[in-house]
Write a protein that holds these residues in place. Structure first.
Motif, short mmCIF file in Angstrom:
data_model
loop_
_atom_site.label_atom_id
_atom_site.label_comp_id
_atom_site.label_asym_id
_atom_site.label_seq_id
_atom_site.Cartn_x
_atom_site.Cartn_y
_atom_site.Cartn_z
N ALA A 98 0.77 -1.16 0.10
CA ALA A 98 -0.09 0.11 -0.02
C ALA A 98 0.77 1.35 0.03
O ALA A 98 2.02 1.12 0.72
CB ALA A 98 -1.19 0.17 1.22
N ALA A 138 -4.18 6.01 3.29
CA ALA A 138 -3.84 5.14 2.22
C ALA A 138 -4.00 3.71 2.49
O ALA A 138 -4.59 3.01 1.84
CB ALA A 138 -2.60 5.53 1.60
N ALA A 139 -3.35 3.14 3.33
CA ALA A 139 -3.22 1.85 3.77
C ALA A 139 -4.59 1.67 4.53
O ALA A 139 -5.37 2.52 4.72
CB ALA A 139 -2.00 1.40 4.75
N LEU A 152 -18.61 -2.94 0.21
CA LEU A 152 -18.08 -3.69 -0.93
C LEU A 152 -19.15 -5.10 -1.10
O LEU A 152 -19.60 -5.19 -2.03
CB LEU A 152 -16.66 -4.34 -1.02
N THR A 158 -19.10 -2.14 -8.28
CA THR A 158 -19.61 -1.04 -9.31
C THR A 158 -21.01 -1.34 -9.43
O THR A 158 -21.39 -2.25 -9.21
CB THR A 158 -18.79 -0.93 -10.45
N GLY A 339 -7.70 9.42 0.82
CA GLY A 339 -7.18 8.11 0.33
C GLY A 339 -7.89 6.84 -0.55
O GLY A 339 -8.14 5.93 -0.49
N SER A 340 -8.76 7.82 -1.42
CA SER A 340 -9.61 7.15 -2.04
C SER A 340 -9.66 7.48 -3.72
O SER A 340 -8.44 7.97 -4.25
CB SER A 340 -11.23 7.38 -1.61
N CYS B 132 -11.58 -8.61 -4.24
CA CYS B 132 -11.36 -7.25 -3.96
C CYS B 132 -11.22 -7.27 -2.51
O CYS B 132 -10.53 -6.20 -2.26
CB CYS B 132 -12.88 -6.88 -4.36
N ILE B 133 -11.62 -8.08 -1.65
CA ILE B 133 -11.53 -7.92 -0.35
C ILE B 133 -10.08 -8.26 0.09
O ILE B 133 -9.41 -7.40 0.95
CB ILE B 133 -12.40 -8.55 0.60
N LEU B 136 -8.14 -4.98 -0.87
CA LEU B 136 -8.34 -3.97 0.00
C LEU B 136 -7.45 -4.02 1.21
O LEU B 136 -7.29 -2.93 1.87
CB LEU B 136 -9.90 -3.99 0.18
N TYR B 139 -3.75 -3.33 0.05
CA TYR B 139 -3.59 -2.17 -0.60
C TYR B 139 -4.23 -0.90 -0.09
O TYR B 139 -3.85 0.05 -0.69
CB TYR B 139 -3.30 -2.52 -2.18
N GLY B 140 -5.25 -1.06 0.48
CA GLY B 140 -6.24 0.14 0.77
C GLY B 140 -7.01 0.44 -0.46
O GLY B 140 -6.97 -0.43 -1.28
N VAL B 141 -7.69 1.50 -0.37
CA VAL B 141 -8.45 1.82 -1.41
C VAL B 141 -7.81 2.62 -2.55
O VAL B 141 -7.97 2.04 -3.70
CB VAL B 141 -9.64 2.48 -0.77
N GLY B 142 -7.22 3.73 -2.40
CA GLY B 142 -6.93 4.41 -3.57
C GLY B 142 -5.27 4.31 -3.72
O GLY B 142 -4.65 3.71 -2.85
N THR B 320 -16.25 -3.77 -13.20
CA THR B 320 -15.32 -3.17 -12.31
C THR B 320 -15.35 -1.66 -13.06
O THR B 320 -15.98 -1.41 -13.93
CB THR B 320 -13.80 -3.66 -12.42
N PRO B 349 -7.81 2.47 -8.64
CA PRO B 349 -7.47 1.98 -7.35
C PRO B 349 -7.37 0.24 -7.29
O PRO B 349 -7.95 -0.29 -8.45
CB PRO B 349 -8.87 2.02 -6.66
N TYR B 351 -8.06 -2.34 -5.93
CA TYR B 351 -8.85 -3.45 -5.89
C TYR B 351 -9.73 -3.48 -7.07
O TYR B 351 -10.17 -4.76 -7.43
CB TYR B 351 -9.84 -3.22 -4.57
N LEU B 352 -9.96 -2.53 -7.71
CA LEU B 352 -10.44 -2.54 -9.01
C LEU B 352 -9.75 -3.32 -10.16
O LEU B 352 -10.20 -4.12 -10.98
CB LEU B 352 -10.88 -1.09 -9.60
#
Lengths: 508, 480
Positions: A98, A138-139, A152, A158, A339-340, B132-133, B136, B139-142, B320, B349, B351-352
């Motif tokens: 991350a 971030a992480a 999720l 999506t 962080g998104s 995805c999980i 996540l 690596y986190g989200v972004g 995705t 991101p 996870y996508l």
């Protein structure tokens, strides 16, 4: 059969001039400018000779393309082939973790002089001074990540659909209310990508017959949006309210066409909160006063400043004491501090309603991923303290102190550092093109990952190394970073100003 | 005759010389022998000096005083940033309360969802959710940075290799948003002076890319190969320099504004005849057309190397977000430094990207999902063949089923109002979620508006019968 003579390759000459006040700000001396220019000239001459040899060698070979013009004419990617490929290992470094305070940078090797790079399976743990991770989200975060995983599972990665069709979920509505409340405006609209926000909103607001006045250092997304709008675009000198006033007065009097003096439909002034290559704030109070006086609309892009500056993280308006109601359109992104991913626009109810009806990104583009939306909602709640703890305030204090400490130490060492106080972004001037890879590779050998930027992201003579401080950097991390940068900067010759060794010794 | 003229001229010249020489003949001033021509020269110099001492003539123009500029600025009134808000602008889309799969929840009620482009039914797939999980958690989200500055995570590189392997091309490049893919790719390859021939029914992303590229853009009639051929003929015949500039044809595989499919074999034949390059946008056909879902080229049996640039958004079949572009090594490499949506924007991101890899793996392992999708489309076609007032206007293989009004009211706006009445009633009364065309004010497309149904492999037979019955009932009431 036609015989084509080898045409000597054209060499593109980039613009070299640096305006007066920028020269003063970056302390560019004539000697530095001349030596940097000389370095470029040497590269260009060698590149030109190599291109010439390539043409001569290929002259006898058959023409593969046969009737097609080359998809990439030789002079368009001259810079890529002859200059960028030599230092390619300093950019696009893959990481295997991350993008937190410490990252695993994957090692790469090359068999053909850096033209192609291959990944290995080893990675080295480095201090991360390059990612936009201002508040440390971030992480995984203890409050955000469980909620993101829950969203999720509930909403899927999506919605496969645009916001106007089937892409609006409860989370999107909640986020828009929350971000509007956070920023201090009546309503907001969100998009899945910050770049697309600027590119598709500006054409909706201003069309043909309008005037856009934008700062000369504005980001590429704003330039792209301004060009796509069809309006006339003028540029004012970077962060100069007096020049902005001059341009406004001249343009209102001149009108749309020189002969008929038809009045402009509307005028939009676009500025950024923090300029990411310099790290300085825009002179917002003066610019707002001028725009009010001349009835121009103001558009503020807070990509780097939202969440990172200000007492409670509300951005440049809070820091400089400007009332959000005075700014017509406030734009920002969620990539840096929260962080998104994604971007938002906050403005009055009517403008947002019109944008929802007319903006192409809202009507056609896939809506933001619900997990990313939940991450922003949780991050904003942490910053506001609504999660029940004071982690948000601690993060804001940490980033402010960390960036001020880092910047003052760098200045004491004798580097030329750009960036205002309280800004988490700062730039160390390197000027010379050869210093970029030297600085970058030497730092990586000592396990510090820095970002170095040159042309075309910065002007030709003003290459620099850019540091982004994060709230997840501890004091020890910053001290280690300073030690390595001091050593490497000395080796490379970037300490242009006299150092202050007594003061530095006292801090130790 | 000539000699008489000559005599007259010589006589005149002699006379002139005598006059000039006479008074000053044999005059010597300061040792300089004065000849007649000196007098003329002195006179000329005197005239020049006289003119230099006169004031220069400026056209009368009063510069504006500061006060006058202030007054002009006071008088100027700008238009408001938004036009007056009308009733139709106040319409809000329905808010979903669960995943947008074949069945979703709106306002507490369960509805059948035909409005999400979830063609392979991958929304809610367990394996994809698990990947995805784990992404996540690691690596986190972004990704917190653009690709050039530590935003390249190893899943991005894995995703690019996976997609290139699936498509059969040397390399591919990932973008962080579907719609930005095409409007970054086109300006990277087309500059001022190039020629682009494009279908008039392309979506806004393509139109924006064409505008930003500043090239010469020529439109041809929607999906009409004869019109394309005549346009290409005209352009290459008139233009002698056509060989030296880059020429492109831009088409979509499945047009999202009409549901038509571009005849790729014809286009490739024309491209090779007239020496153009093809840019193909496969957002809605990737994972749908072809025996294994590899898109339009597989469906028509065209070798993939013949198409120069393929772009696609991953927000449809792959469930995705983001997009990719693939082609030869040169094409992909060039974009890494010159495509603005890639260089100046944060990366996808992670996870996508993992979701994309899992989706491609699933597609390769289960090609039966494509036959399921095709049979669903056939079933829907049969059911919709007798709707009063509405006709199907899309291709039989397209997963976007497009219903047009049989008799248009004359204006796009009133057509759209009528269609919106139908979709609202269908949602409220029968719990079926369908959508009509959305057009932005910036969109230049002039194709007729209609109702869109997105068919998914996850729909069951009951779902399809339900939507057909509902449409039949409501259309009869509204369009009588």
């Amino acid at each position: 059969m036609t015989v084509l003579l080898p045409i000597p390759p054209l060499v593109p000459i980039p613009p070299i001039a640096v305006p007066g006040e920028v020269r003063r700000m970056v302390r560019l001396t004539y000697l530095t400018a001349l030596t940097t220019l000389l370095g470029y000239v040497v590269f260009f001459v060698f590149g030109f000779l190599r291109d010439l040899f390539r043409e001569l060698l290929n002259w006898s070979k058959s023409d593969d393309l046969r009737g097609y013009a080359p998809i990439c004419p030789p002079f368009e990617d001259f810079y890529t082939r002859r200059i960028y490929h030599r230092i390619q290992d300093c950019f696009a470094r893959p990481i295997a973790s991350a993008p937190d305070a410490w990252i695993d940078v994957v090692e790469r090797y090359s068999n053909d002089n850096n033209k192609t790079l291959h990944r290995t399976s080893t990675a080295s743990r480095c201090l991360n001074l390059g990612s936009y991770n201002y508040l440390g989200f971030a992480a995984g975060d203890e409050y955000c990540t469980p909620r993101v995983i829950e969203s999720l599972k509930k909403y899927a990665p999506t919605a496969c659909s645009a916001r106007a069709d089937a892409g609006t979920t409860r989370l999107h509505v909640e986020l828009e209310d929350l971000i509007a409340r956070f920023v201090g405006k009546p309503a907001a609209i969100t998009f899945g990508m910050g770049y697309v926000t600027n590119s598709s909103i500006i054409p909706v607001l201003v069309g043909e017959g309008g005037l856009i006045i934008s700062d000369s250092f504005n980001h590429n997304s704003i330039v792209s949006g301004a060009r796509a709008s069809g309006a006339t675009v003028h540029v004012f000198r970077h962060n100069s309210p007096s020049h902005l006033e001059e341009v406004l007065r001249e343009q209102i009097v001149k009108g749309r066409q020189p002969g008929t003096h038809r009045p402009w439909r509307k005028i939009l002034v676009i500025v950024e909160g923090i300029y990411s290559m310099e790290g300085e704030f825009c002179k917002l109070p003066e610019i707002v006063a001028i725009c009010k006086k001349y009835k121009a609309y103001i558009y503020l892009d807070e990509a780097h400043s939202i969440g990172a500056v200000g007492k409670s993280g509300r951005g440049v308006c809070e820091l400089l004491g400007v009332d959000p109601a005075d700014i017509d359109i406030m734009m920002g992104t969620f990539t840096k501090s929260f962080g998104s991913c994604g971007g938002y626009i906050a403005a009055s109810e009517e403008i947002i309603r019109y944008l929802k009806h007319a903006c192409p990104a809202h009507l056609y583009a896939t809506s933001m991923s619900p997990a990313a939306v939940q991450q922003v909602i949780s991050a904003i709640k942490v910053v506001l303290g609504e999660d029940g703890s004071n982690r948000g305030a601690k993060k804001l204090a940490q980033i402010r102190e960390g960036s001020n400490y880092f910047r003052s130490e760098l200045k004491k060492m004798g580097f030329v550092v750009l960036g205002d106080n309280d800004s988490p972004v700062m730039a160390i001037m390197l000027y010379n093109l050869a210093k970029l890879p030297a600085f970058s590779r030497a730092c990586l050998r000592q396990n510090v990952a820095v970002v170095t930027v040159g042309y075309p992201a910065t002007p030709v003579l003003l290459a620099r190394a850019r540091i982004c401080i994060s709230a997840s950097h501890t004091r020890e991390d910053l001290i280690k970073g300073l030690k390595v940068i001091s050593e490497v900067g000395g080796l490379v010759g970037a300490k242009c100003l006299p150092a202050e060794p007594e003061k530095a010794k006292k801090m130790d | 005759m000539a000699s008489a003229v000559m005599n007259m001229i010589t006589a005149a010249l002699d006379w002139v010389t005598v006059i000039f020489d006479a008074p000053l003949a044999r005059a010597v001033v300061f040792g300089v022998h004065i000849d007649g021509h000196l007098v003329v020269e002195v006179l000329l110099v005197a005239v020049i000096l006289f003119q230099l001492t006169r004031k220069s003539y400026k056209p009368p123009k009063k510069p504006l005083t500061e006060k006058e500029i202030d007054d002009l600025c006071e008088e100027w009134v700008p238009e408001p940033l938004h036009p007056p808000i009308t009733e139709e602008m106040k319409a809000e889309p329905p808010i979903l309360e669960s995943a947008a799969g074949p069945h979703t929840v709106i306002d507490g009620k369960e509805v059948v969802n035909f409005a999400s482009a979830n063609y392979l039914g991958l929304l809610g797939n367990e394996k994809i959710a698990d990947s995805c999980i784990s992404s996540l958690e690691k690596y986190g989200v972004g990704s917190c940075g653009p690709r050039g500055f530590y935003g390249t995570i190893d899943v991005h590189l894995d995703c690019e290799t996976r997609i290139a392997k699936f498509m059969g091309t040397p390399d591919s490049i990932l973008y962080s948003y579907g719609i930005s893919t095409i409007f970054s790719v086109i300006p990277a390859f087309c500059k001022k002076g190039d020629i682009i021939v494009v279908d008039e029914g392309v979506h806004w992303g393509v139109q924006n890319g064409l505008y930003l590229s500043r090239s010469t853009v020529v439109y041809f009639k929607h999906n009409d190969m004869a019109s394309l051929e005549s346009t290409l003929e005209k352009l290459t015949r008139e233009n002698k320099r056509a060989e030296k500039i880059r020429r492109y044809i831009v088409v979509e595989a499945i047009y999202q504004n009409s549901g038509q499919i571009a005849p790729l074999n014809e286009i490739v034949r024309l491209k090779e005849k007239y020496r153009f390059r093809v840019i193909l946008d496969e957002s809605h056909s990737f994972g749908v057309l072809g025996n294994s879902g590899r898109g339009l080229a597989e469906y028509y049996g065209v070798p993939i190397e013949k198409i120069d640039i393929i772009t696609a958004g991953m927000g449809n079949a792959l469930a995705t977000d983001g997009g990719f572009c693939t082609g030869s090594v040169r094409v992909v490499d060039h974009q890494r430094l010159s495509s603005s949506g890639y260089v100046f924007s944060a990366s996808l991101p992670p996870y996508l990207a993992s979701a994309a890899i899992s989706a491609v793996n699933y597609l390769e392992d289960n090609p039966s999902v494509l036959t399921q999708l095709r049979s669903n489309i056939d079933l829907l076609w049969k059911g919709l063949s007798d709707i009063p007032g509405l006709a199907i206007a899309s291709h039989p293989l397209s997963p976007i089923v497009y219903l047009k009004l049989k008799k248009s009211t004359g204006s796009s706006k009133s057509d759209l109002e009528l269609l919106n009445v139908i979709t609202d009633r269908v949602l409220k009364e029968d719990s079926v979620f369908i959508v009509s065309t959305k057009r932005s004010v910036l969109d230049k497309c002039r194709l007729p508006v209609g109702i869109r149904l997105f068919v998914s492999a996850g729909h069951s037979e009951t779902d399809i019968h339900k939507v057909c019955d509902s449409l039949r009932r409501v259309a009869a009431l509204v369009l009588v």
